[in-house]
Design an enzyme around this catalytic site. Structure first.
Site, PDB file in Angstrom:
ATOM      1  N   LEU A   1     -13.097   6.114 -13.852  1.00 26.37           N
ATOM      2  CA  LEU A   1     -14.590   5.349 -13.891  1.00 26.37           C
ATOM      3  C   LEU A   1     -14.388   3.933 -13.774  1.00 26.37           C
ATOM      4  O   LEU A   1     -13.683   3.209 -14.514  1.00 26.37           O
ATOM      5  CB  LEU A   1     -15.152   5.920 -15.284  1.00 26.37           C
ATOM      6  CG  LEU A   1     -16.632   5.320 -15.612  1.00 26.37           C
ATOM      7  CD1 LEU A   1     -17.467   5.831 -14.423  1.00 26.37           C
ATOM      8  CD2 LEU A   1     -16.970   5.668 -16.934  1.00 26.37           C
ATOM      9  N   CYS A   2     -15.337   3.254 -13.136  1.00 30.75           N
ATOM     10  CA  CYS A   2     -15.451   1.703 -13.027  1.00 30.75           C
ATOM     11  C   CYS A   2     -16.873   1.407 -13.652  1.00 30.75           C
ATOM     12  O   CYS A   2     -17.835   1.694 -13.019  1.00 30.75           O
ATOM     13  CB  CYS A   2     -15.351   1.323 -11.759  1.00 30.75           C
ATOM     14  SG  CYS A   2     -15.354  -0.535 -11.474  1.00 30.75           S
ATOM     15  N   ILE A   3     -16.690   0.789 -14.714  1.00 30.87           N
ATOM     16  CA  ILE A   3     -18.136   0.551 -15.578  1.00 30.87           C
ATOM     17  C   ILE A   3     -17.680  -0.718 -16.195  1.00 30.87           C
ATOM     18  O   ILE A   3     -16.743  -0.994 -16.876  1.00 30.87           O
ATOM     19  CB  ILE A   3     -18.581   1.716 -16.422  1.00 30.87           C
ATOM     20  CG1 ILE A   3     -20.021   1.355 -16.928  1.00 30.87           C
ATOM     21  CG2 ILE A   3     -17.586   1.928 -17.382  1.00 30.87           C
ATOM     22  CD1 ILE A   3     -20.661   2.483 -17.782  1.00 30.87           C
TER      23      ILE A   3
END
Length: 237
Positions: free
Chosen positions: A90-92
């Site tokens: 996940l890229c957050i």
């Protein structure tokens, strides 16, 4: 890999206990092999979104100096989303170290800081499911499809159909785990439970208003919102 500090273990133990005693709507957590630094997360797709009824499993790994450094999240369930890499990472912003990186387009205040915790992280992930960040996508193809779907006001159904198929596929895993995924706001939102030892005390007035949702939301939980669209989209991931 360095062993986690006693401070990190203490923090994680307290967070886990808090989440077990006071669950938060939208997700459930448990340890993997009794390892405080590795958590399995089950995220429920929010009602009234494309992800309604979905059961998405992920793994959170915590660094040895948590909470001074952020954990990482990798989806174990297949998720077609602008901010999820092909391998599930996940890229957050909230999980990015708080460094000044003008190229990223993120402000330092949007990044990790030690006041964050598992609750704030996972609530941010749930919000991201429905409102992706398409400015610096991890999955460019998903981002292009999402923008096309939004700008066409739902007429371009390729993105929607892929998500719908993935949500349907997660039902098998939910049944295997014995989990009933909430599909209405009333079921999705958890009401605070009064502990058994406090039951003899009249605290009804205090707890009645906690996490209440409006009763006039008469929502269907049979997925009728997502009619049988043309499933010819070939973007299946």
């Amino acid at each position: 890999m360095a062993a986690p500090s006693s401070s990190a273990l203490r923090t994680l133990s307290l967070e886990l206990k808090s989440l077990q005693e006071e669950p938060v709507e939208g997700f459930r957590v448990k340890l993997v092999n009794d390892d405080l630094c590795t958590w399995e997360v089950a995220i429920f797709g929010p009602p009234e979104t494309l992800y309604q009824g979905g059961y998405f499993k992920a793994q959170m790994r915590f660094p040895q100096d948590y909470p001074y450094s952020p954990p990482s999240i990798r989806f174990l369930t297949k998720v077609w989303h602008p901010n999820v890499y092909e391998n599930g990472d996940l890229c957050i912003s909230i999980l990015h170290p708080p460094v000044d990186d003008p190229q990223s387009g993120e402000m330092p205040c949007e990044r990790w800081n030690p006041t964050q915790n598992v609750r704030t992280i996972l609530l941010s992930v749930i919000s991201l499911l429905n409102e992706p960040n398409t400015y610096s996508p991890a999955n460019v193809d998903a981002s292009v499809m999402y923008r096309r779907w939004k700008t066409s006001e739902g007429k371009d159904k390729e993105y929607k159909n892929i998500i719908r198929k993935q949500v349907a596929a997660t039902k098998v895993e939910a049944e295997k785990d014995g989990v009933v995924v909430p599909t209405t706001l009333e079921a999705y939102c958890i009401k605070t439970q009064v502990k058994a030892q406090e039951s003899a005390v009249d605290m009804t007035d205090f707890y009645d208003d906690d996490y209440d949702v409006d009763d006039d939301d008469d929502m269907s939980d049979n997925g009728e919102e997502y009619e049988d669209d043309d499933d010819s989209g070939n973007g299946e991931s």
